[in-house]
Design a protein around this motif. Structure first.
Motif, PDB file in Angstrom:
ATOM      1  N   LEU A   1      -2.731   9.107  -3.390  1.00  0.00           N
ATOM      2  CA  LEU A   1      -2.681   7.940  -2.512  1.00  0.00           C
ATOM      3  C   LEU A   1      -3.518   6.773  -3.036  1.00  0.00           C
ATOM      4  O   LEU A   1      -3.219   5.617  -2.728  1.00  0.00           O
ATOM      5  CB  LEU A   1      -3.137   8.320  -1.105  1.00  0.00           C
ATOM      6  N   VAL A   2      -4.549   7.050  -3.843  1.00  0.00           N
ATOM      7  CA  VAL A   2      -5.340   5.945  -4.361  1.00  0.00           C
ATOM      8  C   VAL A   2      -4.512   5.094  -5.326  1.00  0.00           C
ATOM      9  O   VAL A   2      -4.688   3.871  -5.417  1.00  0.00           O
ATOM     10  CB  VAL A   2      -6.641   6.451  -5.022  1.00  0.00           C
ATOM     11  N   GLU A   3      -3.578   5.722  -6.043  1.00  0.00           N
ATOM     12  CA  GLU A   3      -2.698   4.956  -6.926  1.00  0.00           C
ATOM     13  C   GLU A   3      -1.744   4.090  -6.108  1.00  0.00           C
ATOM     14  O   GLU A   3      -1.434   2.956  -6.482  1.00  0.00           O
ATOM     15  CB  GLU A   3      -1.921   5.895  -7.852  1.00  0.00           C
ATOM     16  N   GLN A   4      -1.277   4.639  -4.981  1.00  0.00           N
ATOM     17  CA  GLN A   4      -0.453   3.834  -4.083  1.00  0.00           C
ATOM     18  C   GLN A   4      -1.267   2.675  -3.514  1.00  0.00           C
ATOM     19  O   GLN A   4      -0.756   1.565  -3.340  1.00  0.00           O
ATOM     20  CB  GLN A   4       0.075   4.709  -2.939  1.00  0.00           C
TER      21      GLN A   4
ATOM     22  N   GLU B   1      -8.083   9.854   9.531  1.00  0.00           N
ATOM     23  CA  GLU B   1      -7.602  10.170  10.877  1.00  0.00           C
ATOM     24  C   GLU B   1      -6.305   9.436  11.186  1.00  0.00           C
ATOM     25  O   GLU B   1      -5.386   9.999  11.792  1.00  0.00           O
ATOM     26  CB  GLU B   1      -8.680   9.807  11.907  1.00  0.00           C
ATOM     27  N   ALA B   2      -6.228   8.186  10.770  1.00  0.00           N
ATOM     28  CA  ALA B   2      -5.030   7.396  11.060  1.00  0.00           C
ATOM     29  C   ALA B   2      -3.817   7.915  10.304  1.00  0.00           C
ATOM     30  O   ALA B   2      -2.695   7.931  10.833  1.00  0.00           O
ATOM     31  CB  ALA B   2      -5.280   5.928  10.712  1.00  0.00           C
ATOM     32  N   GLN B   3      -4.030   8.406   9.086  1.00  0.00           N
ATOM     33  CA  GLN B   3      -2.902   8.846   8.266  1.00  0.00           C
ATOM     34  C   GLN B   3      -2.679  10.359   8.345  1.00  0.00           C
ATOM     35  O   GLN B   3      -1.664  10.865   7.854  1.00  0.00           O
ATOM     36  CB  GLN B   3      -3.121   8.436   6.796  1.00  0.00           C
ATOM     37  N   GLY B   4      -3.636  11.082   8.898  1.00  0.00           N
ATOM     38  CA  GLY B   4      -3.487  12.524   9.019  1.00  0.00           C
ATOM     39  C   GLY B   4      -3.560  13.246   7.691  1.00  0.00           C
ATOM     40  O   GLY B   4      -2.943  14.303   7.509  1.00  0.00           O
ATOM     41  N   VAL B   5      -4.319  12.686   6.758  1.00  0.00           N
ATOM     42  CA  VAL B   5      -4.439  13.264   5.415  1.00  0.00           C
ATOM     43  C   VAL B   5      -5.915  13.345   5.047  1.00  0.00           C
ATOM     44  O   VAL B   5      -6.675  12.393   5.263  1.00  0.00           O
ATOM     45  CB  VAL B   5      -3.687  12.405   4.371  1.00  0.00           C
ATOM     46  N   GLN B   6      -6.333  14.498   4.486  1.00  0.00           N
ATOM     47  CA  GLN B   6      -7.709  14.626   4.018  1.00  0.00           C
ATOM     48  C   GLN B   6      -7.792  14.065   2.612  1.00  0.00           C
ATOM     49  O   GLN B   6      -7.180  14.589   1.673  1.00  0.00           O
ATOM     50  CB  GLN B   6      -8.161  16.090   4.034  1.00  0.00           C
TER      51      GLN B   6
END
Length: 310
Positions: free
Chosen positions: A68-71, A45-50
């Protein structure tokens, strides 16, 4: 927290990826599964990404989640480095360590010392300057280097603290095709003076006393490696650290000259670790200095100060 992002949210995301499910991540982090689900939902919700596809019984990470998990892993690694560095600095570790190393200094003991420093303080940034005569000491004085490992000290001075490390043997050499390599006369200073002598000198200082310089014809070099190349090419003779020329002596590319005049050959030069008395050494520099003094080839010696060309 970075904006609305927290490191804990990233840890949860990485734990899910590593363990394969929300429940396994909960066990790994010692949290109930509902807490894991709530953390992921708050992150989405905070990042607006599923981040996960929940259309199946077991949520699967989406393509965006995989990216994003790699980031997240990278951010957590950097955060760990930040925490380690801050903790080390709080204990007295300097932010960075600069060393000015005279070209006379044997490499292997320095590498061993720095390998130990890297193992003990992996996040300490190190800068190495390879210098000619006088330059290492100047870097210590102007503050661009914390420690100087140098072959010669100009004079006994009050602003520098010097710790003797060892003495390096010197040997007069010439190329096998040079006249001195086949000279039948006894190699006294009069005979040596008939030929060009290649010497190492400090370009920024007025010449001091010249040790082992006997020829009226000299070629001056700042870089000891360049001087070695000219010795190998037969341009003249010169006195070199034995550890630098031993491979060339063994291969026959250079010949050790049997000099009979003890006034020509000093025999050895002292190697020192110097630092500015006015700038206390940090934890890393102190450890390295002690480690260098513990190296097996660092024998006891009497400190001597000298300058000039040779």
């Amino acid at each position: 927290m970075i904006g609305s992002l927290t490191l804990d949210q990233l840890r949860v995301l990485v734990a899910i990826d590593d363990s394969g499910s929300f429940s396994a991540a909960g066990r790994q982090l010692r949290r109930v599964q509902s807490a894991i689900s709530h953390t992921v939902q708050a992150l989405e919700e905070a990042q607006g990404v599923q981040l996960f596809d929940r259309s199946t019984r077991t949520p699967r990470m989406t393509a965006a989640g995989q990216a994003l998990v790699e980031q997240a892993r990278q951010v957590l690694r950097q955060a760990a480095v930040f925490e380690r560095t801050a903790k080390a600095m709080a204990a007295g570790l300097e932010p960075a360590l600069a060393l000015a190393i005279d070209s006379f200094v044997p490499t292997e003991p320095v590498i061993r010392g720095l390998a130990g420093l890297r193992e003990l303080y992996p996040d300490l940034a190190v800068t190495l300057f390879t210098e000619g005569i006088g330059a290492a000491e100047r870097r210590v004085r102007d503050g661009s280097a914390t420690l100087g490992l140098c072959a010669l000290l100009p004079t006994a001075v009050q602003d520098l603290q010097a710790a003797v490390l060892t003495h390096v043997s010197l040997v007069p050499v010439a190329a096998p095709g040079h006249p001195l390599a086949n000279e039948r006369r006894t190699l006294t200073r009069d005979v040596l003076a008939e030929h060009i002598q290649l010497i190492l000198t400090d370009p920024l200082q007025r010449p001091g006393p010249s040790f082992s310089v006997v020829s009226p014809r000299v070629w001056r070099f700042v870089d000891i490696t360049r001087r070695l190349e000219f010795l190998l090419a037969g341009f003249g003779w010169g006195t070199m650290p034995k550890h630098l020329v031993q491979p060339h002596l063994d291969a026959g590319r250079l010949v050790a000259l049997d000099v009979q005049d003890p006034g020509v050959l000093p025999g050895s030069i002292g190697l020192y670790a110097v630092h500015d008395r006015r700038r206390p050494l940090g934890v890393g520099a102190r450890w390295l200095l002690e480690e260098l003094q513990r190296q097996s080839w660092f024998g006891p010696a009497t400190a001597r100060s000298c300058s000039g060309s040779f």
